[in-house]
Scaffold this motif. Sequence first.
Motif, PDB file in Angstrom:
ATOM      1  N   SER A  91       0.830  -1.205   0.000  1.00  0.00           N
ATOM      2  CA  SER A  91       0.000   0.000   0.000  1.00  0.00           C
ATOM      3  C   SER A  91       0.862   1.251   0.000  1.00  0.00           C
ATOM      4  CB  SER A  91      -0.959   0.002   1.194  1.00  0.00           C
ATOM      5  OG  SER A  91      -0.258  -0.014   2.409  1.00  0.00           O
ATOM      6  N   VAL A  92       1.961   1.217   0.748  1.00  0.00           N
ATOM      7  CA  VAL A  92       2.853   2.384   0.767  1.00  0.00           C
ATOM      8  C   VAL A  92       3.418   2.617  -0.640  1.00  0.00           C
ATOM      9  CG1 VAL A  92       4.925   3.395   1.783  1.00  0.00           C
ATOM     10  CG2 VAL A  92       3.400   2.021   3.198  1.00  0.00           C
ATOM     11  N   ALA A  93       3.792   1.524  -1.301  1.00  0.00           N
ATOM     12  CA  ALA A  93       4.326   1.643  -2.662  1.00  0.00           C
ATOM     13  C   ALA A  93       3.247   2.166  -3.614  1.00  0.00           C
ATOM     14  CB  ALA A  93       4.837   0.282  -3.144  1.00  0.00           C
ATOM     15  N   THR A  94       2.019   1.716  -3.440  1.00  0.00           N
ATOM     16  CA  THR A  94       0.930   2.178  -4.311  1.00  0.00           C
ATOM     17  C   THR A  94       0.753   3.688  -4.190  1.00  0.00           C
ATOM     18  OG1 THR A  94      -0.179   0.058  -3.980  1.00  0.00           O
ATOM     19  CG2 THR A  94      -1.514   1.847  -4.899  1.00  0.00           C
ATOM     20  N   GLY A  95       0.717   4.156  -2.934  1.00  0.00           N
ATOM     21  CA  GLY A  95       0.560   5.596  -2.717  1.00  0.00           C
ATOM     22  C   GLY A  95       1.725   6.368  -3.306  1.00  0.00           C
ATOM     23  N   ALA A  96       2.942   5.853  -3.070  1.00  0.00           N
ATOM     24  CA  ALA A  96       4.133   6.543  -3.575  1.00  0.00           C
ATOM     25  C   ALA A  96       4.110   6.591  -5.103  1.00  0.00           C
ATOM     26  CB  ALA A  96       5.396   5.844  -3.080  1.00  0.00           C
ATOM     27  N   GLN A 130      -2.764  -7.218   0.905  1.00  0.00           N
ATOM     28  CA  GLN A 130      -2.159  -6.091   0.186  1.00  0.00           C
ATOM     29  C   GLN A 130      -1.405  -6.572  -1.044  1.00  0.00           C
ATOM     30  OE1 GLN A 130      -0.260  -2.990   2.358  1.00  0.00           O
ATOM     31  NE2 GLN A 130      -2.179  -2.556   3.396  1.00  0.00           N
ATOM     32  N   HIS A 178      -3.983  -7.185  -3.814  1.00  0.00           N
ATOM     33  CA  HIS A 178      -4.586  -6.003  -4.426  1.00  0.00           C
ATOM     34  C   HIS A 178      -3.571  -5.156  -5.181  1.00  0.00           C
ATOM     35  CE1 HIS A 178      -8.674  -6.616  -3.094  1.00  0.00           C
ATOM     36  NE2 HIS A 178      -8.144  -7.187  -2.032  1.00  0.00           N
ATOM     37  N   ARG A 225      -4.059  -4.357  -9.076  1.00  0.00           N
ATOM     38  CA  ARG A 225      -4.101  -2.952  -9.490  1.00  0.00           C
ATOM     39  C   ARG A 225      -3.017  -2.609 -10.496  1.00  0.00           C
ATOM     40  NH1 ARG A 225      -4.953  -1.736  -3.834  1.00  0.00           N
ATOM     41  NH2 ARG A 225      -7.188  -1.497  -3.590  1.00  0.00           N
ATOM     42  N   LEU A 241      -6.150   4.561 -14.088  1.00  0.00           N
ATOM     43  CA  LEU A 241      -6.833   5.685 -13.434  1.00  0.00           C
ATOM     44  C   LEU A 241      -6.751   6.969 -14.260  1.00  0.00           C
ATOM     45  CD1 LEU A 241      -5.771   5.264  -9.672  1.00  0.00           C
ATOM     46  CD2 LEU A 241      -7.881   4.499 -10.768  1.00  0.00           C
ATOM     47  N   ILE A 293      -8.548   6.219  -5.105  1.00  0.00           N
ATOM     48  CA  ILE A 293      -8.398   4.771  -5.022  1.00  0.00           C
ATOM     49  C   ILE A 293      -9.231   4.189  -3.889  1.00  0.00           C
ATOM     50  CG2 ILE A 293      -6.758   2.859  -4.921  1.00  0.00           C
ATOM     51  CD1 ILE A 293      -4.547   4.800  -5.534  1.00  0.00           C
ATOM     52  N   GLN A 294     -10.154   3.345  -4.245  1.00  0.00           N
ATOM     53  CA  GLN A 294     -10.881   2.599  -3.215  1.00  0.00           C
ATOM     54  C   GLN A 294      -9.998   1.426  -2.797  1.00  0.00           C
ATOM     55  OE1 GLN A 294     -14.998   1.438  -4.049  1.00  0.00           O
ATOM     56  NE2 GLN A 294     -14.674  -0.335  -2.747  1.00  0.00           N
ATOM     57  N   ALA A 295      -9.477   1.503  -1.597  1.00  0.00           N
ATOM     58  CA  ALA A 295      -8.519   0.502  -1.124  1.00  0.00           C
ATOM     59  C   ALA A 295      -9.235  -0.775  -0.701  1.00  0.00           C
ATOM     60  CB  ALA A 295      -7.719   1.068   0.045  1.00  0.00           C
ATOM     61  N   GLU A 296      -8.445  -1.815  -0.408  1.00  0.00           N
ATOM     62  CA  GLU A 296      -9.037  -3.088   0.003  1.00  0.00           C
ATOM     63  C   GLU A 296      -9.432  -3.090   1.470  1.00  0.00           C
ATOM     64  OE1 GLU A 296      -6.094  -2.526  -1.259  1.00  0.00           O
ATOM     65  OE2 GLU A 296      -4.505  -3.752  -0.416  1.00  0.00           O
ATOM     66  N   ASP A 297      -8.916  -2.174   2.237  1.00  0.00           N
ATOM     67  CA  ASP A 297      -9.304  -2.016   3.644  1.00  0.00           C
ATOM     68  C   ASP A 297      -8.678  -0.721   4.147  1.00  0.00           C
ATOM     69  OD1 ASP A 297      -6.604  -2.580   4.222  1.00  0.00           O
ATOM     70  OD2 ASP A 297      -7.009  -4.704   4.534  1.00  0.00           O
ATOM     71  N   ALA A 306      -4.745  -0.494   4.144  1.00  0.00           N
ATOM     72  CA  ALA A 306      -4.192  -0.124   2.849  1.00  0.00           C
ATOM     73  C   ALA A 306      -4.473   1.349   2.549  1.00  0.00           C
ATOM     74  CB  ALA A 306      -4.769  -1.009   1.756  1.00  0.00           C
ATOM     75  N   MET A 363      -1.463   3.822   1.675  1.00  0.00           N
ATOM     76  CA  MET A 363      -1.372   4.606   0.434  1.00  0.00           C
ATOM     77  C   MET A 363      -1.244   6.096   0.747  1.00  0.00           C
ATOM     78  SD  MET A 363      -4.268   2.742  -1.859  1.00  0.00           S
ATOM     79  CE  MET A 363      -4.289   0.954  -2.006  1.00  0.00           C
TER      80      MET A 363
END
Lengths: 351, 621
Positions: free
Chosen positions: A92-97, A122, A125, A129, A321, B278-282, B285, B289
């Motif tokens: 998730s951190v990588a996704t945001g970055a 994670q 997903h 993604r 996106l 982004i709609q996250a999985e929870d 996440a 993000m």
Amino acid sequence: MTYIVKPKNHHPLLERNELGLTRRDYEGAVSTLCAGCGHDSISSAIVEACFQLSIESYKVAKLSGIGCSSKAPAYFLNQSHGFNSVHGRMPSVATGAAMANHELLYLGVSGDGDSASIGIGQFIHCARRQVNMTYIVENNGTYGLTKGQFSATNDLESKSKYGDDNLFPSIDLPSMAIQLGASFVARGFSGDKDQLVPLLKAAIAHKGFSFLDIISPCVTFNNHNTSTKSYDYIREHNDSLAKPDFVPLGKEITANYEEGSSIEVPLHDGSLLSLEKLSEDYDPQDKISAIKSIQESQRDNKVTTGLLYVNPDAKDLKEILNVSDTPLNAMGSKDLCPGSEELSKINLSLK
Amino acid sequence: MGYAEFSLSGSKSLLMSKISSINDFVIKFANVNGSGSASANQTFAKGVFRSGIPVSPKNIFPSNIQGLPTWFEVRVNEKGYLGRREGIDIAVAMNPQSYRQDVADLKQGGYLIYDSSWKRDFGRDDINIIEIPLTKLCVQEFSNPKQRLLFKNLGYVGLLASILEMDKEIYIVLIEEQFKGKEKLIEPNVKALNIGYKYAEDNFKEFCEIKVKNSNKTEGLILTSGNDAAGLGCVYGGATVCAWYPITPSTSLAESFDKYSEKFRVEVGTDKNKYAFIQAEDELAAMGMTIGANWNGARAFTATSGPGVSLMSEFIGLAYFAEVPAVLFNVQRGGPSTGMPTRTQQSDLLSCAYASHGDTKHIMLIPSDPKECFEFAVEAFDLAERYQTPVIVLLDLDLGMNDWSSKEFQWNDLKEYDRGKVLSKEDLDEIEEFGRYLDVDGDGVPYRTYPGTHPQKGAYFTRGTSHDEYARYTEDGAKNAEVLSRLTKKFQTASSTVPAPIFNQEASTSSIGVIYFGSTDCSMQEALDNLKDQNIDIDAMRIRSFPFNLEVWEFIEEHDLLFIIEQNRDGQMRTLLMAEGGIIPDKLVSILCFDGQPITASFITNKINAHISGIPSVAAS
Ligand SMILES: Cc1ncc(C[n+]2csc(CCOP(=O)(O)OP(=O)(O)O)c2C)c(N)n1
Ligand code: SF4
Ligand SMILES: [Mg+2]
């Protein structure tokens, strides 16, 4: 453990890449992992791949979770920003970055505990993604850092160092990644640098989610002779699909393959992944045959390695996106703020 | 108390008593969830607002999609008192399932409107019944079965327009606006409105003694929800990444950001988005993000409610300790656990102030109306980047999901975002040595760099493990203690720049003070006026942020007795004040409402009265 900075004295004869840099320029702090740990070999393969690709370190972001494996980013690419996040949450951190700035290269390093247990949600997903990153699992079938508990990738028949039976079947992350839509999926072995370095180079060059499951023996807790993640076991049971060679844009293929025995996959940046087939019906762009061959070798007590699947044309998250080509982190109030006039209109619409 | 007085029309008996009032009443709609009533009820409220009278519509809904009873309460009040008020003056009872309760809630002399296609005896002779055979009328007028059902809703709006003597034209305009672009739908909707209107004109002319009279008390006001306002604030505040996971009552905040981004954040020429949604999985996440994007120099936020904050806690601690900015909106609902997902509370104060294990403290902003939701959203990003730390904006369901008559939004075009201490390539070229966690300026706030800034300088390793000034791992306890102490210093620095409290006192003469926060504001205003009418003068302070500013402590110091009004069981603000300021517990008296309904002025007034009647020196004179 303390932090040890490596002395840097370049030998004048050290080989230099296109940027004039040597391998030393891609190194990190001195590793504090156990001597012989597979993770250290992966770090040096990453150094080698980045050196060969002439990557600018500062354009790389290294991200990880928690574990011995997740410490590894401290041991390569000193000039890159690193982010050692929390256990299982690197994706998730990588996704945001990656959303904030698509122009950097994202290198995620995780462990099998980190990705196949606490962080499996994670991982799943992130793969579906299609985050544009290289995601490495340094897979040793055990929780190294917490001293040797079974991980979810440990094979059913693989006993613990102390003779305990493993009660549950293993999760095969590459099969999952393929099913989830990851567009680059490979398995490597920390002990086979010749295969690993080209795989890493191709994974880095690929646009989209590149997943590398790298078997990386834990010499301290999972390298005994009843383990299926030991150096000896993997060497004996390695079922390599193809010999990969990565050919950067503008370079010629030098490897000499027999006619009809090689496959070439052009990647989006113009580079070429060339593969010498080791099995007849190998087709890395066919999902179904990829999953089939993984399952067949599992049945035969073998471990498939090599490039398992690639789709060079898949869209990544930024494209899905429809995010701007200007990195979001480079936008200022002029780009982002609609201003007072628009706000007056909104006020009016709320009357 | 000024509202809803009785008149005995005729002089026969109480049977004929009718509540009579102008621009001051509470109407409650009882519907079946999923029957399309919400939009009609909203239209009714907006019609009153357009007549120039402030309204506070409140949706009281079940955690259900279809079938269960749902209510919509609108307080109409020319003075601008917008808190919930007990007692119903008009009940629009459209759900036989809840007739019993709806009739029981109605005040003596109140009006009951119901669908008399099926006649009922409600067993109360002290209320006034307005019968309208809505189902029959709609069956006569519409052939489409769906329309027959749906248009009952606008039918009673038409009836209300008539009996309250409102300008029907306002509703026709509202319908036209609502169906702009779908003109075909205007005609049947207006027809439905007219069915009710005409029926009332024919049968209930001058029956009702509650009236809506055009006024001008909504000048400078807008009707909107806190969530909508906060989502818009994120757009104005320069947020580019929103990662979230659906949860009532915060969902509409993220959706508002998306809605306004679709409008304002599409690049001309390329049609590409200047934002990522982004709609996250929870929630884990979603927070991850948010942290990843902020770490990389984009303004990013997440929106959630209590259960989500619990899940995010580990990450919140990481952002605190590794000093990564992050903005989190917590639209509070009834807890603990899954609690009352569709009811309101202010019960996450402590779980947010100290979210995560270890010694952690977080900046909190607590808005009280939509305008402040907008402003605090903008402010949150500035503070998060200025102090490189999570900022939690605390709304609640009442403020977030209901429409409020709020002051208009304002924007200063000269405003520049405060991106905090970020070193550019040029900055890095000039400095000799970069240490990510070096306290160069002595304010506890270090300098940071974005990845990819400089080829040789400024790279560091962000980690949640103990680290030294150069972000290197260390197990040296003294070093770690130094970092923890610097974080305290940083938090103290922040206390002088977070939004100051608002005081409600002409001259601070009273020895009694009252402290309140968030959505309690509207009821508090009314309670203070009520107390004043009873000659009880109390100084009031609305806390708007944590850490507490100096002024908060001064106010407490200056008063002998302080009431703390909260919408939770445990007096969490009181605990926070005691913990942070070493205040003597006896000085702080809790007034607590935690039944999931927005707190009312009479609740506050009664509790304060009850308490001070035991204190001779300040008892009402
Ligand atoms: C929330 C949380 N739970 C547990 C831990 C303890 N923990 C640290 S590393 C680890 C397992 C790591 O295993 P793996 O990811 O396979 O890494 P390896 O050490 O084997 O490379 C665990 C359970 C933690 N850090 N955080
Ligand atoms: S415990 Fe195992 S995984 Fe951890 S450093 Fe040692 S060998 Fe590597
Ligand atoms: Mg492991």
